[in-house]
Motif scaffolding. Structure first.
Motif, PDB file in Angstrom:
ATOM      1  N   THR A   5       0.854  -1.183   0.000  1.00 22.49           N
ATOM      2  CA  THR A   5       0.000   0.000   0.000  1.00 22.49           C
ATOM      3  C   THR A   5       0.889   1.232   0.000  1.00 22.49           C
ATOM      4  O   THR A   5       1.927   1.265   0.648  1.00 22.49           O
ATOM      5  N   GLN A   6       0.482   2.204  -0.770  1.00 25.06           N
ATOM      6  CA  GLN A   6       1.158   3.485  -0.801  1.00 25.06           C
ATOM      7  C   GLN A   6       0.132   4.533  -0.437  1.00 25.06           C
ATOM      8  O   GLN A   6      -1.014   4.453  -0.858  1.00 25.06           O
ATOM      9  N   ARG A   7       0.567   5.497   0.329  1.00 26.94           N
ATOM     10  CA  ARG A   7      -0.314   6.604   0.639  1.00 26.94           C
ATOM     11  C   ARG A   7      -0.391   7.503  -0.581  1.00 26.94           C
ATOM     12  O   ARG A   7       0.615   7.821  -1.192  1.00 26.94           O
ATOM     13  N   SER A   8      -1.592   7.896  -0.935  1.00 27.08           N
ATOM     14  CA  SER A   8      -1.805   8.804  -2.056  1.00 27.08           C
ATOM     15  C   SER A   8      -2.504  10.052  -1.561  1.00 27.08           C
ATOM     16  O   SER A   8      -3.239  10.023  -0.582  1.00 27.08           O
ATOM     17  N   GLN A   9      -2.275  11.125  -2.280  1.00 20.63           N
ATOM     18  CA  GLN A   9      -2.980  12.365  -2.018  1.00 20.63           C
ATOM     19  C   GLN A   9      -3.483  12.886  -3.361  1.00 20.63           C
ATOM     20  O   GLN A   9      -2.706  13.012  -4.312  1.00 20.63           O
ATOM     21  N   HIS A  10      -4.775  13.164  -3.438  1.00 22.55           N
ATOM     22  CA  HIS A  10      -5.368  13.684  -4.663  1.00 22.55           C
ATOM     23  C   HIS A  10      -5.377  15.202  -4.584  1.00 22.55           C
ATOM     24  O   HIS A  10      -5.959  15.781  -3.668  1.00 22.55           O
ATOM     25  N   LEU A  11      -4.711  15.823  -5.542  1.00 24.41           N
ATOM     26  CA  LEU A  11      -4.614  17.273  -5.590  1.00 24.41           C
ATOM     27  C   LEU A  11      -5.384  17.749  -6.811  1.00 24.41           C
ATOM     28  O   LEU A  11      -5.067  17.348  -7.935  1.00 24.41           O
ATOM     29  N   GLY A  12      -6.396  18.558  -6.595  1.00 28.78           N
ATOM     30  CA  GLY A  12      -7.210  19.017  -7.706  1.00 28.78           C
ATOM     31  C   GLY A  12      -7.367  20.518  -7.700  1.00 28.78           C
ATOM     32  O   GLY A  12      -7.239  21.170  -6.660  1.00 28.78           O
ATOM     33  N   ILE A  13      -7.651  21.054  -8.887  1.00 25.88           N
ATOM     34  CA  ILE A  13      -7.885  22.487  -9.001  1.00 25.88           C
ATOM     35  C   ILE A  13      -8.921  22.730 -10.098  1.00 25.88           C
ATOM     36  O   ILE A  13      -8.831  22.143 -11.172  1.00 25.88           O
ATOM     37  N   PRO A  14      -9.919  23.572  -9.803  1.00 23.97           N
ATOM     38  CA  PRO A  14     -10.886  23.909 -10.846  1.00 23.97           C
ATOM     39  C   PRO A  14     -10.268  24.926 -11.804  1.00 23.97           C
ATOM     40  O   PRO A  14      -9.505  25.800 -11.384  1.00 23.97           O
ATOM     41  N   LEU A 103      -0.876  12.153  -6.242  1.00 23.55           N
ATOM     42  CA  LEU A 103       0.512  12.090  -5.781  1.00 23.55           C
ATOM     43  C   LEU A 103       0.689  10.822  -4.971  1.00 23.55           C
ATOM     44  O   LEU A 103      -0.018  10.594  -3.985  1.00 23.55           O
ATOM     45  N   ARG A 104       1.607   9.981  -5.408  1.00 20.91           N
ATOM     46  CA  ARG A 104       1.872   8.711  -4.713  1.00 20.91           C
ATOM     47  C   ARG A 104       3.120   8.873  -3.858  1.00 20.91           C
ATOM     48  O   ARG A 104       4.126   9.400  -4.311  1.00 20.91           O
ATOM     49  N   ARG A 105       3.049   8.400  -2.653  1.00 25.19           N
ATOM     50  CA  ARG A 105       4.211   8.436  -1.763  1.00 25.19           C
ATOM     51  C   ARG A 105       5.116   7.265  -2.113  1.00 25.19           C
ATOM     52  O   ARG A 105       4.704   6.102  -2.072  1.00 25.19           O
ATOM     53  N   ARG A 106       6.354   7.572  -2.483  1.00 23.73           N
ATOM     54  CA  ARG A 106       7.318   6.537  -2.855  1.00 23.73           C
ATOM     55  C   ARG A 106       7.862   5.852  -1.601  1.00 23.73           C
ATOM     56  O   ARG A 106       7.955   6.455  -0.532  1.00 23.73           O
ATOM     57  N   ARG A 115       5.364  15.991   1.813  1.00 23.30           N
ATOM     58  CA  ARG A 115       4.747  17.315   1.924  1.00 23.30           C
ATOM     59  C   ARG A 115       5.323  18.265   0.882  1.00 23.30           C
ATOM     60  O   ARG A 115       4.592  18.997   0.211  1.00 23.30           O
ATOM     61  N   ARG A 116       6.642  18.243   0.704  1.00 25.27           N
ATOM     62  CA  ARG A 116       7.287  19.111  -0.298  1.00 25.27           C
ATOM     63  C   ARG A 116       6.835  18.753  -1.713  1.00 25.27           C
ATOM     64  O   ARG A 116       6.601  19.637  -2.533  1.00 25.27           O
ATOM     65  N   ASP A 117       6.706  17.455  -1.995  1.00 22.86           N
ATOM     66  CA  ASP A 117       6.199  17.029  -3.308  1.00 22.86           C
ATOM     67  C   ASP A 117       4.785  17.567  -3.534  1.00 22.86           C
ATOM     68  O   ASP A 117       4.459  18.053  -4.621  1.00 22.86           O
ATOM     69  N   ALA A 118       3.938  17.461  -2.511  1.00 25.83           N
ATOM     70  CA  ALA A 118       2.555  17.948  -2.625  1.00 25.83           C
ATOM     71  C   ALA A 118       2.543  19.456  -2.873  1.00 25.83           C
ATOM     72  O   ALA A 118       1.756  19.953  -3.700  1.00 25.83           O
TER      73      ALA A 118
END
Length: 135
Positions: A5-14, A103-106, A115-118
């Motif tokens: 399992t990898q932690r992911s963060q979904h970053l979106g912008i309208p 964004l997938r955490r490697r 956090r810096r990648d995000a």
């Protein structure tokens, strides 16, 4: 069976522009420096591969073929040789759209590095929004 399992963060912008217009711009590798300087400040086709100069060093970027679904996935091979898969979509939303980057955490990445990648991805998405909405 092993489960990874990898932690992911979904970053979106309208973005207040038609989805197709945003997709057409982002899907052209030559436009990467204009909307994603965090990925590559410059990019060129070298021996059939897109090679960029990034803040991390020289990277190779492989883009998914153009498609009708708004999929903009791309694999980035880092200077270390590690390849990172980057899921990305343009999703129509009325007359505008939303751009979503997963964004997938490697493995081995610290909380601070993640956090810096995000922050870097968010900055690129914000730049894309400004660029597209100026058009």
């Amino acid at each position: 069976m092993t489960t990874t399992t990898q932690r992911s963060q979904h970053l979106g912008i309208p973005i207040d522009r038609p989805a197709q217009e945003v997709y057409d711009y982002v899907s052209d590798p030559l436009n990467v420096p204009g909307w994603a300087p965090g990925l590559a400040r410059s990019i060129e086709l070298v021996d059939g591969r897109w090679v960029g100069e990034s803040p991390m060093g020289r990277v190779v970027v492989v883009f998914t073929p153009r498609n009708e679904f708004g999929v903009l996935d791309h694999d980035v091979t880092l200077p270390s040789g590690q390849t990172v898969h980057n899921p990305m979509r343009v999703i129509a939303d009325g007359p505008g759209c939303e751009v979503v980057f997963t964004l997938r955490r490697r493995p081995g990445m610290s909380d601070e590095e993640f956090r810096r990648d995000a922050e870097a991805v968010s900055a690129d998405l914000t730049g894309l929004k400004r660029l597209m909405e100026r058009s």
